[in-house]
Design a protein around this motif. Structure first.
Motif, PDB file in Angstrom:
ATOM      1  N   SER A   1     -48.890  28.776 -42.102  1.00 13.81           N
ATOM      2  CA  SER A   1     -48.327  28.759 -40.761  1.00 13.81           C
ATOM      3  C   SER A   1     -47.473  27.524 -40.518  1.00 13.81           C
ATOM      4  O   SER A   1     -47.252  27.151 -39.382  1.00 13.81           O
ATOM      5  CB  SER A   1     -49.453  28.830 -39.731  1.00 13.81           C
ATOM      6  OG  SER A   1     -50.300  27.696 -39.883  1.00 13.81           O
ATOM      7  N   TYR A   2     -46.972  26.888 -41.569  1.00 12.63           N
ATOM      8  CA  TYR A   2     -46.106  25.716 -41.399  1.00 12.63           C
ATOM      9  C   TYR A   2     -44.931  25.811 -42.355  1.00 12.63           C
ATOM     10  O   TYR A   2     -44.964  26.537 -43.337  1.00 12.63           O
ATOM     11  CB  TYR A   2     -46.868  24.425 -41.642  1.00 12.63           C
ATOM     12  CG  TYR A   2     -47.331  24.234 -43.074  1.00 12.63           C
ATOM     13  CD1 TYR A   2     -48.537  24.750 -43.504  1.00 12.63           C
ATOM     14  CD2 TYR A   2     -46.551  23.544 -43.999  1.00 12.63           C
ATOM     15  CE1 TYR A   2     -48.960  24.606 -44.804  1.00 12.63           C
ATOM     16  CE2 TYR A   2     -46.976  23.396 -45.308  1.00 12.63           C
ATOM     17  CZ  TYR A   2     -48.173  23.917 -45.703  1.00 12.63           C
ATOM     18  OH  TYR A   2     -48.584  23.770 -46.993  1.00 12.63           O
ATOM     19  N   GLU A   3     -43.897  25.077 -42.031  1.00 16.04           N
ATOM     20  CA  GLU A   3     -42.726  25.006 -42.894  1.00 16.04           C
ATOM     21  C   GLU A   3     -42.621  23.586 -43.412  1.00 16.04           C
ATOM     22  O   GLU A   3     -42.834  22.633 -42.680  1.00 16.04           O
ATOM     23  CB  GLU A   3     -41.472  25.383 -42.130  1.00 16.04           C
ATOM     24  CG  GLU A   3     -41.430  26.837 -41.730  1.00 16.04           C
ATOM     25  CD  GLU A   3     -40.123  27.190 -41.050  1.00 16.04           C
ATOM     26  OE1 GLU A   3     -39.164  26.403 -41.161  1.00 16.04           O
ATOM     27  OE2 GLU A   3     -40.083  28.231 -40.402  1.00 16.04           O
ATOM     28  N   LYS A   4     -42.260  23.458 -44.667  1.00 20.70           N
ATOM     29  CA  LYS A   4     -42.115  22.128 -45.250  1.00 20.70           C
ATOM     30  C   LYS A   4     -40.862  21.462 -44.695  1.00 20.70           C
ATOM     31  O   LYS A   4     -39.879  22.114 -44.394  1.00 20.70           O
ATOM     32  CB  LYS A   4     -42.024  22.218 -46.759  1.00 20.70           C
ATOM     33  CG  LYS A   4     -43.286  22.774 -47.357  1.00 20.70           C
ATOM     34  CD  LYS A   4     -43.535  22.136 -48.664  1.00 20.70           C
ATOM     35  CE  LYS A   4     -44.836  22.684 -49.192  1.00 20.70           C
ATOM     36  NZ  LYS A   4     -45.660  21.718 -49.764  1.00 20.70           N
ATOM     37  N   SER A   5     -40.934  20.140 -44.587  1.00 22.59           N
ATOM     38  CA  SER A   5     -39.792  19.398 -44.068  1.00 22.59           C
ATOM     39  C   SER A   5     -39.061  18.692 -45.207  1.00 22.59           C
ATOM     40  O   SER A   5     -39.571  18.580 -46.324  1.00 22.59           O
ATOM     41  CB  SER A   5     -40.254  18.373 -43.043  1.00 22.59           C
ATOM     42  OG  SER A   5     -41.057  17.400 -43.675  1.00 22.59           O
ATOM     43  N   TYR A   6     -37.883  18.202 -44.904  1.00 24.02           N
ATOM     44  CA  TYR A   6     -37.081  17.470 -45.883  1.00 24.02           C
ATOM     45  C   TYR A   6     -37.301  15.966 -45.800  1.00 24.02           C
ATOM     46  O   TYR A   6     -36.637  15.217 -46.513  1.00 24.02           O
ATOM     47  CB  TYR A   6     -35.600  17.774 -45.673  1.00 24.02           C
ATOM     48  CG  TYR A   6     -35.241  19.199 -46.022  1.00 24.02           C
ATOM     49  CD1 TYR A   6     -35.266  19.619 -47.334  1.00 24.02           C
ATOM     50  CD2 TYR A   6     -34.885  20.108 -45.042  1.00 24.02           C
ATOM     51  CE1 TYR A   6     -34.948  20.914 -47.678  1.00 24.02           C
ATOM     52  CE2 TYR A   6     -34.560  21.409 -45.365  1.00 24.02           C
ATOM     53  CZ  TYR A   6     -34.588  21.813 -46.687  1.00 24.02           C
ATOM     54  OH  TYR A   6     -34.270  23.095 -47.015  1.00 24.02           O
ATOM     55  N   VAL A   7     -38.194  15.521 -44.947  1.00 23.43           N
ATOM     56  CA  VAL A   7     -38.431  14.090 -44.757  1.00 23.43           C
ATOM     57  C   VAL A   7     -38.892  13.401 -46.040  1.00 23.43           C
ATOM     58  O   VAL A   7     -38.366  12.330 -46.370  1.00 23.43           O
ATOM     59  CB  VAL A   7     -39.421  13.861 -43.591  1.00 23.43           C
ATOM     60  CG1 VAL A   7     -39.802  12.401 -43.487  1.00 23.43           C
ATOM     61  CG2 VAL A   7     -38.830  14.361 -42.297  1.00 23.43           C
ATOM     62  N   PRO A   8     -39.833  13.945 -46.818  1.00 19.84           N
ATOM     63  CA  PRO A   8     -40.222  13.248 -48.049  1.00 19.84           C
ATOM     64  C   PRO A   8     -39.090  13.127 -49.068  1.00 19.84           C
ATOM     65  O   PRO A   8     -38.972  12.110 -49.752  1.00 19.84           O
ATOM     66  CB  PRO A   8     -41.347  14.110 -48.625  1.00 19.84           C
ATOM     67  CG  PRO A   8     -41.824  14.932 -47.523  1.00 19.84           C
ATOM     68  CD  PRO A   8     -40.680  15.108 -46.588  1.00 19.84           C
ATOM     69  N   ILE A   9     -38.239  14.133 -49.146  1.00 19.07           N
ATOM     70  CA  ILE A   9     -37.130  14.095 -50.093  1.00 19.07           C
ATOM     71  C   ILE A   9     -36.111  13.041 -49.671  1.00 19.07           C
ATOM     72  O   ILE A   9     -35.627  12.255 -50.497  1.00 19.07           O
ATOM     73  CB  ILE A   9     -36.457  15.480 -50.202  1.00 19.07           C
ATOM     74  CG1 ILE A   9     -37.476  16.544 -50.595  1.00 19.07           C
ATOM     75  CG2 ILE A   9     -35.287  15.446 -51.158  1.00 19.07           C
ATOM     76  CD1 ILE A   9     -38.133  16.312 -51.931  1.00 19.07           C
ATOM     77  N   ILE A  10     -35.789  12.995 -48.389  1.00 16.10           N
ATOM     78  CA  ILE A  10     -34.833  12.009 -47.891  1.00 16.10           C
ATOM     79  C   ILE A  10     -35.405  10.601 -48.026  1.00 16.10           C
ATOM     80  O   ILE A  10     -34.687   9.666 -48.408  1.00 16.10           O
ATOM     81  CB  ILE A  10     -34.445  12.335 -46.435  1.00 16.10           C
ATOM     82  CG1 ILE A  10     -33.681  13.661 -46.394  1.00 16.10           C
ATOM     83  CG2 ILE A  10     -33.619  11.219 -45.816  1.00 16.10           C
ATOM     84  CD1 ILE A  10     -33.445  14.201 -45.017  1.00 16.10           C
ATOM     85  N   ALA A  11     -36.694  10.445 -47.751  1.00 17.88           N
ATOM     86  CA  ALA A  11     -37.326   9.127 -47.887  1.00 17.88           C
ATOM     87  C   ALA A  11     -37.319   8.669 -49.341  1.00 17.88           C
ATOM     88  O   ALA A  11     -37.024   7.495 -49.629  1.00 17.88           O
ATOM     89  CB  ALA A  11     -38.758   9.178 -47.360  1.00 17.88           C
TER      90      ALA A  11
END
Length: 82
Positions: A50-60
Motif C-alpha cells: 500500500s505504498y510507493e517507493k520514493s526517489y529520495v534515497p537515490i537522489i541522496a
C-alpha cells in the motif's frame, strides 16, 4: 595521461559509491516502510503493497557520492616546506 587516469579513477569511484550508498539507502527505506505499512493480497493472489517507493534515497546517494568523490580533496600535491 595522468589527467585521464585521475578522471577514470574518480568516475569509477563515483559509480561504485553511488551503487553502494544507493543500495544501502533503499534497503533502509524498505525496512522502515515495511514495518509501518500493511500489505494485503488482492483477489488474484498477488501481494500488494500500500505504498510507493520514493526517489529520495537515490537522489541522496547521488549527492553524497558526488561530494565524497569530487569535492573532498583525497590527493593533494605535496609541497616542500623546507
Amino acid at each position: 595521461m595522468k589527467l585521464y587516469l585521475r578522471l577514470l579513477y574518480k568516475s569509477a569511484g563515483f559509480i561504485i559509491s553511488f551503487l553502494l550508498l544507493g543500495t544501502l539507502f533503499v534497503y533502509f527505506e524498505t525496512v522502515l516502510v515495511e514495518n509501518n505499512f500493511k500489505s494485503f493480497v488482492d483477489e488474484s493472489g498477488i501481494l500488494i503493497d500500500s505504498y510507493e517507493k520514493s526517489y529520495v534515497p537515490i537522489i541522496a546517494s547521488l549527492i553524497i557520492s558526488y561530494f565524497i568523490v569530487f569535492r573532498i580533496p583525497w590527493f593533494r600535491k605535496k609541497k616542500d616546506y623546507s
